[in-house]
Design a protein around this motif. Sequence first.
Motif, mmCIF file in Angstrom:
data_model
loop_
_atom_site.group_PDB
_atom_site.id
_atom_site.type_symbol
_atom_site.label_atom_id
_atom_site.label_comp_id
_atom_site.label_asym_id
_atom_site.label_seq_id
_atom_site.Cartn_x
_atom_site.Cartn_y
_atom_site.Cartn_z
ATOM 1 N N ALA A 38 0.796 -1.148 0.045
ATOM 2 C CA ALA A 38 -0.014 0.068 0.003
ATOM 3 C C ALA A 38 0.739 1.271 -0.182
ATOM 4 O O ALA A 38 1.673 1.276 0.871
ATOM 5 C CB ALA A 38 -0.982 0.073 1.176
ATOM 6 N N THR A 39 0.562 2.134 -0.831
ATOM 7 C CA THR A 39 1.528 3.254 -0.902
ATOM 8 C C THR A 39 1.474 4.210 0.347
ATOM 9 O O THR A 39 0.398 3.979 1.023
ATOM 10 C CB THR A 39 1.073 4.180 -2.258
ATOM 11 N N LEU A 71 -0.865 2.349 5.393
ATOM 12 C CA LEU A 71 -0.265 3.073 4.333
ATOM 13 C C LEU A 71 1.243 2.553 4.474
ATOM 14 O O LEU A 71 1.784 2.418 5.587
ATOM 15 C CB LEU A 71 -0.505 4.524 4.215
ATOM 16 N N GLY A 72 2.020 2.502 3.265
ATOM 17 C CA GLY A 72 3.483 2.288 3.322
ATOM 18 C C GLY A 72 3.800 1.137 3.989
ATOM 19 O O GLY A 72 4.758 1.043 4.669
ATOM 20 N N LYS A 73 3.057 0.049 3.639
ATOM 21 C CA LYS A 73 3.399 -1.299 4.218
ATOM 22 C C LYS A 73 2.967 -2.343 3.102
ATOM 23 O O LYS A 73 2.302 -2.383 2.349
ATOM 24 C CB LYS A 73 2.479 -1.512 5.329
ATOM 25 N N ILE A 74 3.642 -3.499 3.294
ATOM 26 C CA ILE A 74 3.374 -4.620 2.339
ATOM 27 C C ILE A 74 2.471 -5.424 3.140
ATOM 28 O O ILE A 74 2.519 -6.019 4.462
ATOM 29 C CB ILE A 74 4.546 -5.473 2.131
ATOM 30 N N PRO A 130 1.203 -6.228 8.893
ATOM 31 C CA PRO A 130 2.018 -5.641 7.460
ATOM 32 C C PRO A 130 3.563 -5.237 7.780
ATOM 33 O O PRO A 130 3.932 -5.004 8.917
ATOM 34 C CB PRO A 130 0.980 -4.240 7.168
ATOM 35 N N ILE A 131 4.170 -5.344 6.728
ATOM 36 C CA ILE A 131 5.593 -4.834 6.716
ATOM 37 C C ILE A 131 5.909 -3.466 6.457
ATOM 38 O O ILE A 131 5.434 -3.278 5.319
ATOM 39 C CB ILE A 131 6.431 -6.030 6.034
ATOM 40 N N PRO A 132 6.239 -2.607 7.399
ATOM 41 C CA PRO A 132 6.768 -1.276 6.767
ATOM 42 C C PRO A 132 7.813 -1.387 5.451
ATOM 43 O O PRO A 132 8.631 -2.040 5.644
ATOM 44 C CB PRO A 132 7.338 -0.448 8.014
ATOM 45 N N ALA A 133 7.490 -0.618 4.463
ATOM 46 C CA ALA A 133 8.311 -0.696 3.164
ATOM 47 C C ALA A 133 8.121 0.747 2.613
ATOM 48 O O ALA A 133 7.060 1.114 2.344
ATOM 49 C CB ALA A 133 8.151 -1.720 2.366
ATOM 50 N N LYS A 134 8.902 1.374 1.985
ATOM 51 C CA LYS A 134 9.200 2.713 1.176
ATOM 52 C C LYS A 134 8.167 2.419 -0.287
ATOM 53 O O LYS A 134 7.386 3.307 -0.425
ATOM 54 C CB LYS A 134 10.330 3.024 0.898
ATOM 55 N N GLY A 138 6.427 0.539 -10.563
ATOM 56 C CA GLY A 138 6.655 -0.696 -11.198
ATOM 57 C C GLY A 138 7.033 -1.926 -10.333
ATOM 58 O O GLY A 138 6.464 -1.938 -9.007
ATOM 59 N N PHE A 139 7.756 -3.102 -10.618
ATOM 60 C CA PHE A 139 7.889 -4.139 -9.742
ATOM 61 C C PHE A 139 9.227 -3.653 -9.247
ATOM 62 O O PHE A 139 10.166 -2.968 -9.560
ATOM 63 C CB PHE A 139 8.302 -5.368 -10.655
ATOM 64 N N TRP A 140 9.530 -4.257 -7.695
ATOM 65 C CA TRP A 140 10.351 -3.884 -7.040
ATOM 66 C C TRP A 140 10.889 -5.045 -6.115
ATOM 67 O O TRP A 140 9.840 -5.883 -5.683
ATOM 68 C CB TRP A 140 10.490 -2.569 -6.077
ATOM 69 N N LYS A 141 11.738 -5.138 -5.494
ATOM 70 C CA LYS A 141 12.076 -6.287 -4.717
ATOM 71 C C LYS A 141 12.355 -5.918 -3.202
ATOM 72 O O LYS A 141 12.874 -4.877 -2.741
ATOM 73 C CB LYS A 141 13.781 -6.859 -5.090
ATOM 74 N N PHE A 142 11.821 -6.822 -2.407
ATOM 75 C CA PHE A 142 11.942 -6.652 -0.967
ATOM 76 C C PHE A 142 12.347 -7.782 -0.168
ATOM 77 O O PHE A 142 11.999 -9.001 -0.686
ATOM 78 C CB PHE A 142 10.615 -6.347 -0.417
ATOM 79 N N ASN A 143 13.506 -8.006 0.511
ATOM 80 C CA ASN A 143 14.186 -9.016 1.119
ATOM 81 C C ASN A 143 13.358 -9.235 2.441
ATOM 82 O O ASN A 143 13.573 -8.661 3.377
ATOM 83 C CB ASN A 143 15.587 -8.680 1.311
#
Length: 147
Positions: A38-39, A71-74, A130-134, A138-143
Amino acid sequence: MTVISLYQPYATLVVLGLKQFETRSWDTHYRGILGIHATSTMPAWCRNLCLQEPFRNRLSAHGFRADNLPLGKILGTVNLVDTQRTEDWLTEKGEDIDNFVNWYEQYLYGDYSDGRFAWEFQNSRLFDVPIPAKGSLGFWKFNLDNE
């Protein structure tokens, strides 16, 4: 994990399994597990969607409103299984009268203008936390190991 960012309320609807198709201006050959992020911002037009049907009832059935969507989370994952041109999607679904209500709701959740693509999602999974992420375009990678 490969991830894509979506505006709310679309991101939540996807991981709840309610939005089964994402419409995009571009096609992809990618198939497989896709994280749904989520943006970090929610434009006014997205907030307004949360007040309209079927968005309002579908979200409220799961305890969500415009003011408590993450918001701002996977949020979770889906399996991207297929894509097709929106023109083909509309033709195919338009002939499936028995499932009209479901397909019409899916139509309301996307932009099925000519020249776009409908990505089909299955096996949605909402994360417990949910996992906080920036996020990114497009597609992007998250470890997941480094969360």
